[in-house]
Motif scaffolding. Structure first.
Motif, PDB file in Angstrom:
ATOM      1  N   THR A  36      44.638  46.991  51.335  1.00 34.22           N
ATOM      2  CA  THR A  36      44.589  47.397  52.739  1.00 34.22           C
ATOM      3  C   THR A  36      44.212  46.160  53.540  1.00 34.22           C
ATOM      4  O   THR A  36      44.013  45.092  52.969  1.00 34.22           O
ATOM      5  N   GLU A  37      44.075  46.311  54.841  1.00 30.38           N
ATOM      6  CA  GLU A  37      43.628  45.183  55.656  1.00 30.38           C
ATOM      7  C   GLU A  37      42.245  44.710  55.234  1.00 30.38           C
ATOM      8  O   GLU A  37      41.874  43.572  55.452  1.00 30.38           O
ATOM      9  N   ASP A  38      41.475  45.608  54.644  1.00 28.56           N
ATOM     10  CA  ASP A  38      40.088  45.302  54.318  1.00 28.56           C
ATOM     11  C   ASP A  38      39.824  45.042  52.838  1.00 28.56           C
ATOM     12  O   ASP A  38      38.734  44.624  52.471  1.00 28.56           O
ATOM     13  N   MET A  39      40.779  45.309  51.961  1.00 22.84           N
ATOM     14  CA  MET A  39      40.522  45.209  50.527  1.00 22.84           C
ATOM     15  C   MET A  39      41.550  44.302  49.847  1.00 22.84           C
ATOM     16  O   MET A  39      42.744  44.472  50.001  1.00 22.84           O
ATOM     17  N   TYR A  40      41.032  43.327  49.073  1.00 23.17           N
ATOM     18  CA  TYR A  40      41.867  42.399  48.320  1.00 23.17           C
ATOM     19  C   TYR A  40      41.522  42.486  46.837  1.00 23.17           C
ATOM     20  O   TYR A  40      40.370  42.712  46.480  1.00 23.17           O
ATOM     21  N   HIS A  41      42.534  42.261  45.992  1.00 24.35           N
ATOM     22  CA  HIS A  41      42.361  42.213  44.542  1.00 24.35           C
ATOM     23  C   HIS A  41      42.815  40.823  44.082  1.00 24.35           C
ATOM     24  O   HIS A  41      43.908  40.386  44.430  1.00 24.35           O
ATOM     25  N   PHE A  42      41.986  40.169  43.281  1.00 25.33           N
ATOM     26  CA  PHE A  42      42.301  38.844  42.743  1.00 25.33           C
ATOM     27  C   PHE A  42      42.162  38.901  41.238  1.00 25.33           C
ATOM     28  O   PHE A  42      41.215  39.500  40.718  1.00 25.33           O
ATOM     29  N   SER A  43      43.088  38.268  40.527  1.00 23.45           N
ATOM     30  CA  SER A  43      42.906  38.177  39.080  1.00 23.45           C
ATOM     31  C   SER A  43      43.400  36.831  38.579  1.00 23.45           C
ATOM     32  O   SER A  43      44.341  36.252  39.104  1.00 23.45           O
ATOM     33  N   GLY A  44      42.690  36.374  37.564  1.00 18.78           N
ATOM     34  CA  GLY A  44      43.083  35.191  36.831  1.00 18.78           C
ATOM     35  C   GLY A  44      43.190  35.589  35.369  1.00 18.78           C
ATOM     36  O   GLY A  44      42.305  36.261  34.842  1.00 18.78           O
ATOM     37  N   MET A  45      44.290  35.235  34.729  1.00 25.55           N
ATOM     38  CA  MET A  45      44.485  35.602  33.331  1.00 25.55           C
ATOM     39  C   MET A  45      44.648  34.337  32.499  1.00 25.55           C
ATOM     40  O   MET A  45      45.379  33.428  32.871  1.00 25.55           O
ATOM     41  N   ILE A  61      37.585  42.556  43.052  1.00 24.36           N
ATOM     42  CA  ILE A  61      37.973  43.281  44.252  1.00 24.36           C
ATOM     43  C   ILE A  61      36.973  42.916  45.343  1.00 24.36           C
ATOM     44  O   ILE A  61      35.761  42.912  45.107  1.00 24.36           O
ATOM     45  N   THR A  62      37.473  42.600  46.527  1.00 25.67           N
ATOM     46  CA  THR A  62      36.595  42.358  47.669  1.00 25.67           C
ATOM     47  C   THR A  62      36.961  43.325  48.787  1.00 25.67           C
ATOM     48  O   THR A  62      38.100  43.794  48.871  1.00 25.67           O
ATOM     49  N   GLU A  63      35.975  43.593  49.624  1.00 24.28           N
ATOM     50  CA  GLU A  63      36.178  44.514  50.735  1.00 24.28           C
ATOM     51  C   GLU A  63      35.483  43.957  51.964  1.00 24.28           C
ATOM     52  O   GLU A  63      34.376  43.432  51.867  1.00 24.28           O
ATOM     53  N   LYS A  64      36.136  44.093  53.111  1.00 25.26           N
ATOM     54  CA  LYS A  64      35.539  43.619  54.362  1.00 25.26           C
ATOM     55  C   LYS A  64      34.507  44.629  54.843  1.00 25.26           C
ATOM     56  O   LYS A  64      34.796  45.827  54.946  1.00 25.26           O
ATOM     57  N   ASP A  65      33.299  44.141  55.120  1.00 25.65           N
ATOM     58  CA  ASP A  65      32.237  44.974  55.650  1.00 25.65           C
ATOM     59  C   ASP A  65      32.581  45.347  57.093  1.00 25.65           C
ATOM     60  O   ASP A  65      32.912  44.472  57.906  1.00 25.65           O
ATOM     61  N   ALA A  66      32.500  46.631  57.424  1.00 21.84           N
ATOM     62  CA  ALA A  66      32.881  47.103  58.751  1.00 21.84           C
ATOM     63  C   ALA A  66      31.983  46.529  59.846  1.00 21.84           C
ATOM     64  O   ALA A  66      32.437  46.311  60.969  1.00 21.84           O
ATOM     65  N   SER A  68      29.763  43.523  59.599  1.00 25.42           N
ATOM     66  CA  SER A  68      29.716  42.056  59.690  1.00 25.42           C
ATOM     67  C   SER A  68      31.102  41.406  59.727  1.00 25.42           C
ATOM     68  O   SER A  68      31.250  40.283  60.181  1.00 25.42           O
ATOM     69  N   GLY A  69      32.112  42.107  59.202  1.00 27.23           N
ATOM     70  CA  GLY A  69      33.441  41.533  59.127  1.00 27.23           C
ATOM     71  C   GLY A  69      33.626  40.576  57.962  1.00 27.23           C
ATOM     72  O   GLY A  69      34.695  40.018  57.773  1.00 27.23           O
ATOM     73  N   GLN A  70      32.578  40.386  57.160  1.00 25.97           N
ATOM     74  CA  GLN A  70      32.631  39.487  56.005  1.00 25.97           C
ATOM     75  C   GLN A  70      33.087  40.238  54.766  1.00 25.97           C
ATOM     76  O   GLN A  70      32.768  41.414  54.585  1.00 25.97           O
ATOM     77  N   HIS A  71      33.811  39.533  53.891  1.00 25.65           N
ATOM     78  CA  HIS A  71      34.225  40.133  52.618  1.00 25.65           C
ATOM     79  C   HIS A  71      33.108  39.987  51.600  1.00 25.65           C
ATOM     80  O   HIS A  71      32.393  38.989  51.572  1.00 25.65           O
ATOM     81  N   THR A  72      32.968  40.989  50.755  1.00 17.91           N
ATOM     82  CA  THR A  72      31.962  40.992  49.697  1.00 17.91           C
ATOM     83  C   THR A  72      32.428  41.940  48.601  1.00 17.91           C
ATOM     84  O   THR A  72      33.491  42.551  48.693  1.00 17.91           O
ATOM     85  N   PHE A  73      31.623  42.067  47.541  1.00 19.07           N
ATOM     86  CA  PHE A  73      31.920  43.047  46.507  1.00 19.07           C
ATOM     87  C   PHE A  73      31.665  44.441  47.090  1.00 19.07           C
ATOM     88  O   PHE A  73      30.597  44.693  47.629  1.00 19.07           O
ATOM     89  N   PRO A  74      32.623  45.364  46.981  1.00 21.09           N
ATOM     90  CA  PRO A  74      32.386  46.712  47.514  1.00 21.09           C
ATOM     91  C   PRO A  74      31.350  47.462  46.690  1.00 21.09           C
ATOM     92  O   PRO A  74      31.227  47.251  45.491  1.00 21.09           O
ATOM     93  N   LYS A  75      30.612  48.309  47.358  1.00 24.17           N
ATOM     94  CA  LYS A  75      29.586  49.112  46.680  1.00 24.17           C
ATOM     95  C   LYS A  75      30.231  50.373  46.109  1.00 24.17           C
ATOM     96  O   LYS A  75      31.156  50.926  46.671  1.00 24.17           O
ATOM     97  N   GLY A  76      29.743  50.793  44.964  1.00 24.87           N
ATOM     98  CA  GLY A  76      30.190  52.062  44.407  1.00 24.87           C
ATOM     99  C   GLY A  76      31.466  52.011  43.581  1.00 24.87           C
ATOM    100  O   GLY A  76      31.864  53.015  43.024  1.00 24.87           O
TER     101      GLY A  76
END
Length: 139
Positions: A36-45, A61-66, A68-76
């Motif tokens: 989504t606009e707020d969630m990114y998935h990154f992988s290295g194999m 997986i990172t998610e934008k905090d509603a 602060s607008g900063q990306h971080t690890f999503p909770k839960g």
């Protein structure tokens, strides 16, 4: 007439990590997926064949905090996964228990940088540190 269209993009950069009790990780294949606009998935194999050179993946997986607008690890959700083949050929998945990350995303230029230090729970009940980073550009 129906046209077949293929969308291609290349991902360049590096994805490395130091894994406590394991050899250093250096990805051979890279992937970025925007959920989504707020969630990114990154992988290295890191390709390999067990037991001498196991297959390993780090999936983040990172998610934008509603607020602060900063990306971080999503909770839960299981936002950091270390997958590897064991000496028996089985596949283990270890998940983040705690950690920090520094993120510098530039979606306009499609450049994504992250450094991280996480504690991951291994099957032997030991918490192990994984310290790494990636610097990826999607064209």
């Amino acid at each position: 007439m129906t046209a077949n269209m293929r969308v291609t993009s290349t991902i360049e950069g590096s994805f490395t990590a130091k894994i406590q009790g394991h050899k250093d990780f250096k990805a051979d294949r890279l992937q970025i997926y925007k959920d989504t606009e707020d969630m990114y998935h990154f992988s290295g194999m890191e390709e390999g064949s067990a037991p001498t050179n196991p297959f390993r993946t780090i999936y983040i997986i990172t998610e934008k905090d509603a607020v602060s607008g900063q990306h971080t690890f999503p909770k839960g959700i299981k936002s950091f996964i270390y997958v590897h083949t064991t000496s028996s050929g089985a596949t283990d998945k270890e998940f983040i228990k705690e950690g920090t990350c520094t993120i510098d995303f530039d979606p306009v230029n499609q450049r994504y940088k992250m450094s991280f230090l996480v504690k991951v729970q291994f099957p032997d009940a030991e918490l192990r540190d994984i310290m790494g980073s990636f610097d990826l550009t999607q064209n």
